[in-house]
Motif scaffolding. Structure first.
Motif, PDB file in Angstrom:
ATOM      1  N   TRP A  18      42.553 -47.962   4.926  1.00  0.00           N
ATOM      2  CA  TRP A  18      41.726 -48.622   3.922  1.00  0.00           C
ATOM      3  C   TRP A  18      42.524 -48.753   2.629  1.00  0.00           C
ATOM      4  CZ3 TRP A  18      37.782 -50.212   6.664  1.00  0.00           C
ATOM      5  CH2 TRP A  18      37.393 -49.462   7.772  1.00  0.00           C
ATOM      6  N   VAL A  33      45.041 -45.551   2.477  1.00  0.00           N
ATOM      7  CA  VAL A  33      44.505 -44.244   2.854  1.00  0.00           C
ATOM      8  C   VAL A  33      44.039 -44.291   4.300  1.00  0.00           C
ATOM      9  CG1 VAL A  33      42.809 -42.466   2.265  1.00  0.00           C
ATOM     10  CG2 VAL A  33      43.744 -43.942   0.474  1.00  0.00           C
ATOM     11  N   ASP A  34      44.360 -43.234   5.075  1.00  0.00           N
ATOM     12  CA  ASP A  34      43.894 -43.223   6.457  1.00  0.00           C
ATOM     13  C   ASP A  34      42.534 -42.547   6.563  1.00  0.00           C
ATOM     14  OD1 ASP A  34      44.224 -40.441   6.518  1.00  0.00           O
ATOM     15  OD2 ASP A  34      46.035 -40.487   7.767  1.00  0.00           O
ATOM     16  N   ALA A  35      42.021 -42.417   7.781  1.00  0.00           N
ATOM     17  CA  ALA A  35      40.653 -41.940   8.000  1.00  0.00           C
ATOM     18  C   ALA A  35      40.473 -40.465   7.700  1.00  0.00           C
ATOM     19  CB  ALA A  35      40.228 -42.232   9.442  1.00  0.00           C
ATOM     20  N   THR A  36      41.574 -39.733   7.458  1.00  0.00           N
ATOM     21  CA  THR A  36      41.478 -38.315   7.107  1.00  0.00           C
ATOM     22  C   THR A  36      41.649 -38.083   5.611  1.00  0.00           C
ATOM     23  OG1 THR A  36      43.840 -37.821   7.357  1.00  0.00           O
ATOM     24  CG2 THR A  36      42.475 -37.754   9.350  1.00  0.00           C
ATOM     25  N   GLY A  37      41.861 -39.148   4.853  1.00  0.00           N
ATOM     26  CA  GLY A  37      42.058 -39.011   3.423  1.00  0.00           C
ATOM     27  C   GLY A  37      43.508 -38.903   3.003  1.00  0.00           C
ATOM     28  N   ILE A 438      41.617 -44.545  -5.096  1.00  0.00           N
ATOM     29  CA  ILE A 438      41.075 -43.764  -3.979  1.00  0.00           C
ATOM     30  C   ILE A 438      39.593 -44.088  -3.809  1.00  0.00           C
ATOM     31  CG2 ILE A 438      40.548 -41.448  -3.125  1.00  0.00           C
ATOM     32  CD1 ILE A 438      43.482 -42.050  -2.987  1.00  0.00           C
ATOM     33  N   VAL A 442      37.560 -45.565  -0.496  1.00  0.00           N
ATOM     34  CA  VAL A 442      36.312 -45.032   0.045  1.00  0.00           C
ATOM     35  C   VAL A 442      35.294 -46.149   0.210  1.00  0.00           C
ATOM     36  CG1 VAL A 442      34.345 -43.521  -0.433  1.00  0.00           C
ATOM     37  CG2 VAL A 442      36.671 -42.713  -0.869  1.00  0.00           C
ATOM     38  N   ALA A 445      35.988 -48.445   3.059  1.00  0.00           N
ATOM     39  CA  ALA A 445      35.706 -47.860   4.370  1.00  0.00           C
ATOM     40  C   ALA A 445      34.263 -48.058   4.803  1.00  0.00           C
ATOM     41  CB  ALA A 445      36.056 -46.372   4.360  1.00  0.00           C
ATOM     42  N   LEU A 459      37.358 -39.085   3.284  1.00  0.00           N
ATOM     43  CA  LEU A 459      38.563 -39.502   2.569  1.00  0.00           C
ATOM     44  C   LEU A 459      38.886 -38.673   1.331  1.00  0.00           C
ATOM     45  CD1 LEU A 459      38.265 -41.913   4.499  1.00  0.00           C
ATOM     46  CD2 LEU A 459      38.824 -43.423   2.592  1.00  0.00           C
TER      47      LEU A 459
END
Length: 507
Positions: A18, A33-37, A438, A442, A445, A459
């Protein structure tokens, strides 16, 4: 993209990336940013401002070129099929006029441009009932609507309007237009300072007609988090963002930072301690302030984001201690246990939150015996202002009992963060990454179908939580109460607010 079909409710697609795009005063930024933050990549490019007295302008074209370059760099090593959505934030109240093709006709009048004082008086005279209903009471000259009225009075506008079908654009609207290849709706967060009716979700037609604002000038408006469209082929070539990527309606930079801190449950707050102190929280209902000190953005879904921006903050440190070794001062200040407290006003224009006092000026209560003690007095003063913010918000009926995150440059000082927790008597959380970009990742997403709360849970990473020391809270409470008494004595703080703060302290 089968993972989008197989992802569980409340979960993000596992391999998705995202993008959060941020237009600040000094730079344009992109984070991936990936799905784990995890932040996979980030890049920024500088922006140039032009200031002349009360005027502050930027060339709108650089917003697009700088952001495009930042996106290309950030996406260099990311597989295109992973990029699913983006959202963008910008500075609040920054506007321009453009023609029917989206070409800027004016400079960007920036968020703090103060040229429209006369127009603000007119906007407030005509629109006062609406502004009262929306809770912010009146508009300032730097708000978007007064600046729009100023632009409409210029002879150059009259010439352009007849030939081009002029459009009002907020700062991010120019970028979303370029990304989508067509004009798309604005978001309600950026439209707030243009006078958008956040409760009825419409432009106030009668008042705007009286002010001489043409109806066709205004963009459609949607709530933040709404999917506006997708990235077109031309924009994909310019930015490196894959064609077809979802474009999600964003928010202003202050709200973006709140989302980036994960302060998204009722009663949750984010305190941004930079040059000045900015408070943003979440409420299930609109918070109205008769004094006009606190105002609300409309958040994603049915939420409201009340907040306020102080004229006090960490800026006093650079003013009062130029060239000092702040790390050494902090070590020495941590040993201080004196009652000395300083009112940490940064601005020369008085205070604006948690009370409005145009004539406010800095002061020190007590006699510091060293530079370290004087330094501690300012650290303590910020914490007292912060505690008063919560007391005032509670008086207004805003929920204040949720988690509190600390962000901004001031949160990087561990002792100061602990002192703030002790003075307020509440736990504080320190996110690993807390910035507007950031927050926009979010929000982007949510285009996968999850709520903004679930997206933030995935995230936003919390690095540390500080618990207050009850004994230290008890130690600093009399200092806070003396600070309140001095504000009342000087005529800046209303007695009713001070009484409510003291009542809460007694509990």
């Amino acid at each position: 993209m089968t993972d989008q079909l197989t992802a569980q409710p409340g979960q993000l697609p596992a391999d998705a990336v995202w993008l959060g795009l941020d237009l600040g005063t000094q730079s344009a930024r992109c984070v991936a940013v990936d799905a784990t933050g995890q932040v996979l990549a980030a890049a920024s490019r500088p922006l140039i401002s032009h200031r002349d007295g009360k005027r502050h302008e930027q060339d709108p074209e650089q917003w697009w070129t700088a952001l495009a370059e930042a996106c290309r760099e950030a996406l260099t090593d990311i597989a295109p099929e992973r990029v699913r959505g983006l959202a963008i934030d910008g500075t609040s109240g920054t506007i321009l006029l453009a023609d029917a093709a989206g070409t800027p006709l004016t400079p960007g009048l920036m968020y703090d441009d103060g040229r429209a004082a006369e127009q603000a008086q007119r906007a407030n005279a005509v629109g006062e009932p609406v502004w009262q209903e929306l809770g912010y009471r009146s508009m300032q000259p730097s708000w978007a609507l007064p600046k729009l009225l100023w632009l409409l009075e210029q002879e150059s506008y009259q010439t352009a309007a007849a030939a081009t079908g002029v459009r009002l654009l907020h700062q991010v609207d120019l970028v979303t237009w370029r990304l989508a290849g067509r004009q798309v709706a604005s978001d309600a967060s950026h439209a707030l300072k243009t006078g958008y009716h956040l409760v009825e979700e419409r432009w106030p037609e009668q008042e705007f007609a009286e002010l001489g604002v043409p109806e066709g000038l205004l963009p459609d408006v949607v709530r933040p988090g709404t999917v506006l469209g997708t990235v077109c082929a031309e924009a994909a070539a310019a930015t490196g963002i894959p064609e077809g990527t979802a474009i999600v309606a964003g928010m202003t930079d202050g709200c973006a930072a709140q989302i980036g801190a994960g302060a998204l449950t009722p009663g949750a707050w984010n305190s941004v301690l930079g040059t000045t102190l900015v408070f943003k929280g979440m409420s299930p209902h609109l918070v109205r302030d008769p004094a006009g000190v606190v105002y609300c953005h409309r958040g994603p879904g049915d939420s409201w984001l009340p907040g306020g921006a102080s004229s006090s903050g960490a800026g006093v440190i650079s003013r009062e201690f130029p060239g000092a070794d702040l790390a050494e001062l902090t070590v020495l200040a941590a040993e201080s246990d004196r009652d000395t407290v300083a009112y940490p006003l940064v601005s020369t224009g008085g205070e604006r939150f948690p009370f409005r006092a145009p004539d406010a000026e800095p002061f020190v209560l007590g006699e510091p015996t060293s530079e370290a003690e004087r330094f501690h007095a300012y650290l303590l003063g910020v914490a007292c202002v912060e505690r008063l913010c919560f007391d005032y918000l509670d008086l207004l009926g805003a929920p204040v009992d949720g988690p509190l995150t600390l962000t901004g440059g001031g949160a990087k000082n561990p002792y100061w963060s602990r002192l703030r927790a002790d003075v307020m008597g509440r736990p504080v959380r320190l996110p690993e990454q807390a910035e507007g970009a950031i927050g926009m990742a979010v929000l982007a997403a949510t285009s996968s179908g999850v709520s903004v709360q679930d997206a933030a849970a995935a995230l936003v990473r919390i690095g540390e939580e500080i618990q207050p020391d009850p004994a230290r809270t008890l130690r600093w409470t009399p200092v806070y109460l003396a600070f309140l008494d001095e504000l009342v004595r000087r005529g800046w703080l209303d007695n009713a607010v001070a009484a409510h703060a003291k009542q809460r302290a007694a509990q």
